[in-house]
Design an enzyme around this catalytic site. Structure first.
Site, PDB file in Angstrom:
ATOM      1  N   ASP A  47       0.845  -1.201   0.000  1.00 47.42           N
ATOM      2  CA  ASP A  47       0.000   0.000   0.000  1.00 47.42           C
ATOM      3  C   ASP A  47       0.880   1.250   0.000  1.00 47.42           C
ATOM      4  O   ASP A  47       1.680   1.452   0.908  1.00 47.42           O
ATOM      5  CB  ASP A  47      -0.889   0.009   1.249  1.00 47.42           C
ATOM      6  CG  ASP A  47      -1.841   1.201   1.223  1.00 47.42           C
ATOM      7  OD1 ASP A  47      -2.762   1.183   0.395  1.00 47.42           O
ATOM      8  OD2 ASP A  47      -1.626   2.150   1.999  1.00 47.42           O
ATOM      9  N   TYR A  83       2.922  10.018   0.830  1.00 47.73           N
ATOM     10  CA  TYR A  83       3.871   9.446   1.796  1.00 47.73           C
ATOM     11  C   TYR A  83       5.319   9.850   1.475  1.00 47.73           C
ATOM     12  O   TYR A  83       6.220   9.632   2.287  1.00 47.73           O
ATOM     13  CB  TYR A  83       3.761   7.917   1.861  1.00 47.73           C
ATOM     14  CG  TYR A  83       2.404   7.394   2.288  1.00 47.73           C
ATOM     15  CD1 TYR A  83       1.465   8.230   2.900  1.00 47.73           C
ATOM     16  CD2 TYR A  83       2.041   6.070   2.076  1.00 47.73           C
ATOM     17  CE1 TYR A  83       0.220   7.749   3.275  1.00 47.73           C
ATOM     18  CE2 TYR A  83       0.798   5.577   2.458  1.00 47.73           C
ATOM     19  CZ  TYR A  83      -0.107   6.438   3.047  1.00 47.73           C
ATOM     20  OH  TYR A  83      -1.350   5.950   3.414  1.00 47.73           O
ATOM     21  N   LYS A 128      -2.411   6.331  -4.266  1.00 48.36           N
ATOM     22  CA  LYS A 128      -3.551   7.209  -3.952  1.00 48.36           C
ATOM     23  C   LYS A 128      -3.348   8.604  -4.520  1.00 48.36           C
ATOM     24  O   LYS A 128      -2.229   9.146  -4.473  1.00 48.36           O
ATOM     25  CB  LYS A 128      -3.732   7.304  -2.425  1.00 48.36           C
ATOM     26  CG  LYS A 128      -3.748   5.958  -1.735  1.00 48.36           C
ATOM     27  CD  LYS A 128      -4.080   6.020  -0.266  1.00 48.36           C
ATOM     28  CE  LYS A 128      -3.822   4.677   0.406  1.00 48.36           C
ATOM     29  NZ  LYS A 128      -2.482   4.510   0.972  1.00 48.36           N
ATOM     30  N   HIS A 174      -7.471   9.688  -1.955  1.00 50.87           N
ATOM     31  CA  HIS A 174      -6.914   9.506  -0.614  1.00 50.87           C
ATOM     32  C   HIS A 174      -7.847  10.041   0.483  1.00 50.87           C
ATOM     33  O   HIS A 174      -8.036   9.416   1.517  1.00 50.87           O
ATOM     34  CB  HIS A 174      -5.540  10.196  -0.545  1.00 50.87           C
ATOM     35  CG  HIS A 174      -4.636   9.662   0.515  1.00 50.87           C
ATOM     36  ND1 HIS A 174      -3.276   9.600   0.367  1.00 50.87           N
ATOM     37  CD2 HIS A 174      -4.896   9.170   1.751  1.00 50.87           C
ATOM     38  CE1 HIS A 174      -2.742   9.093   1.467  1.00 50.87           C
ATOM     39  NE2 HIS A 174      -3.700   8.826   2.322  1.00 50.87           N
TER      40      HIS A 174
END
Ligand SMILES: NC(=O)c1ccc[n+]([C@@H]2O[C@H](COP(=O)([O-])OP(=O)(O)OC[C@H]3O[C@@H](n4cnc5c(N)ncnc54)[C@H](OP(=O)(O)O)[C@@H]3O)[C@@H](O)[C@H]2O)c1
Length: 337
Positions: free
Chosen positions: A67, A72, A101, A132
């Site tokens: 994931d 991030y 995402k 997201h």
């Protein structure tokens, strides 16, 4: 028949045959016809310098579901890990399930957002691309990911809604099926999803939500089941520092089965028909988290009792804060006011 196979079959009880034991790669069907492996490795807060090693270790140890997210800020290193394991023949790309995402500042630029993730991940496609959060943020604000107004409040883009964003994702999926195999959402409440479904032509394949015994979110889980939308649970251990490991109810169920709390917290989601994401950059924990068991009705009742006794608790808050109208309510994120 091979004698060891015959021996194995003879040892299976009817329960095992009709209710096979869950494994990390139990294939759960999506509404697209594809399947998602039950356990995924999370990468949020996996620091540069750690995440590549973690992913290589996980994939070498059998993980097939990773994931990721543009926000991030580590997809580049995730991509290096994917390149490494694929080039060494540890795994083929088609045997992996990669999620990324669309970040909030890219809601009007879905194609650009996807392409950035594909380039960083060094993969021609993602298996699942999620919105997201259902909140567009200013793409031309004072920060590329987390723009704020001068008064410090989040710079929300009110010129479009999450339904418009979904339309952008539908168009992307239809125009680039070779780059995105399924589209879905994350952090959706029943209220938000009802609004989206009223205007959608493609039903989201998945809704990724914070989910654990202190935040069962039964309402959205049931709603998604009825609409054939797969639930993926995030922060199953309670997020940073795995605080749910200390919960007495979880510890009791773990003792009963002679397993660690991680096994109980992760197996809980399989029992509910969901897939689950566990983040770790620690090799021994990545290995430990692979173990899943079948929880019985008594275990599920014991885990259900935890939030009834202690109240619900959320460990992850949206990046736009209460100024966007986020009411700190157990039933899910709801920003519509
Ligand atoms: N869609 C969204 O908005 C959203 C939001 C949050 C999360 N997610 C996804 O879900 C994934 C998982 O959620 P999360 O990262 O919030 O939290 P989590 O997986 O519930 O917990 C991660 C924490 O638990 C520790 N840990 C992991 N396995 C352990 C074990 N066996 N024993 C002891 N400690 C252990 C990790 O430490 P070490 O790493 O130091 O080992 C880390 O501190 C994320 O990484 C991300 O991919 C999505």
């Amino acid at each position: 028949m091979n004698p060891s196979l015959a021996n194995f079959i003879l040892k299976l009880s009817p329960k095992d045959i009709f209710n096979p034991k869950p494994t990390m790669n139990t294939a759960i069907p999506l509404n697209t016809g594809a399947t998602i492996p039950a356990l995924g490795l999370g990468t949020w807060q996996s620091a540069p310098g750690e995440v590549k090693k973690a992913i290589i270790h996980a994939i070498e140890g059998g993980y097939r579901h990773i994931d990721c997210a543009y926000c991030y800020q580590n997809e580049d290193e995730v991509g290096e890990a994917l390149q490494d394991v694929i080039s060494r023949g540890i795994v083929k790309r088609e045997d992996l399930f990669i999620t990324s995402k669309l970040w909030c500042t890219f809601h009007t630029r879905a194609e650009e957002g996807l392409q950035k993730s594909l380039d960083l991940l060094k993969t021609p496609y993602v298996d699942l691309y999620l919105m997201h959060w259902p909140v567009p943020m200013n793409p031309k604000g004072n920060h590329p990911l987390f723009p704020k107004h001068a008064d410090g409040s989040r710079d929300i883009d009110t010129s479009i809604t999450h339904v418009d964003t979904w339309k952008n994702l539908e168009a992307l999926y239809q125009s680039h099926p070779e780059k995105v195999k399924a589209i879905g959402v994350a952090n959706y409440s029943v209220k938000y999803l009802t609004k989206l479904l009223a205007h959608s032509t493609i039903t989201p394949a998945a809704n990724q939500i914070e989910n654990h015994p202190l935040l069962p979110q039964q309402e959205i889980v049931d709603f998604c089941k009825a609409k054939n939308i797969h639930i993926t649970a995030y922060s199953p251990l309670g997020s940073t520092g795995s605080p749910l490991f200390k919960d007495a109810g979880v510890v009791d169920v773990a003792k009963k089965h002679n397993v660690g709390p991680a096994t109980v917290l992760l197996s809980y989601h399989l029992a509910r028909g969901s897939s689950v994401l566990a983040k770790s950059v620690t090799p021994a924990r990545i290995d430990e988290n692979r173990k899943l068991i079948t929880l019985d009705d008594g275990d599920l009742e014991a885990l259900e009792a935890i939030h009834k006794k202690n109240g619900v608790q959320r460990f992850v808050y949206p990046p736009f804060g209460v100024d966007a109208g986020f009411p700190d309510k157990p039933e899910g994120i709801d920003l519509s006011g």
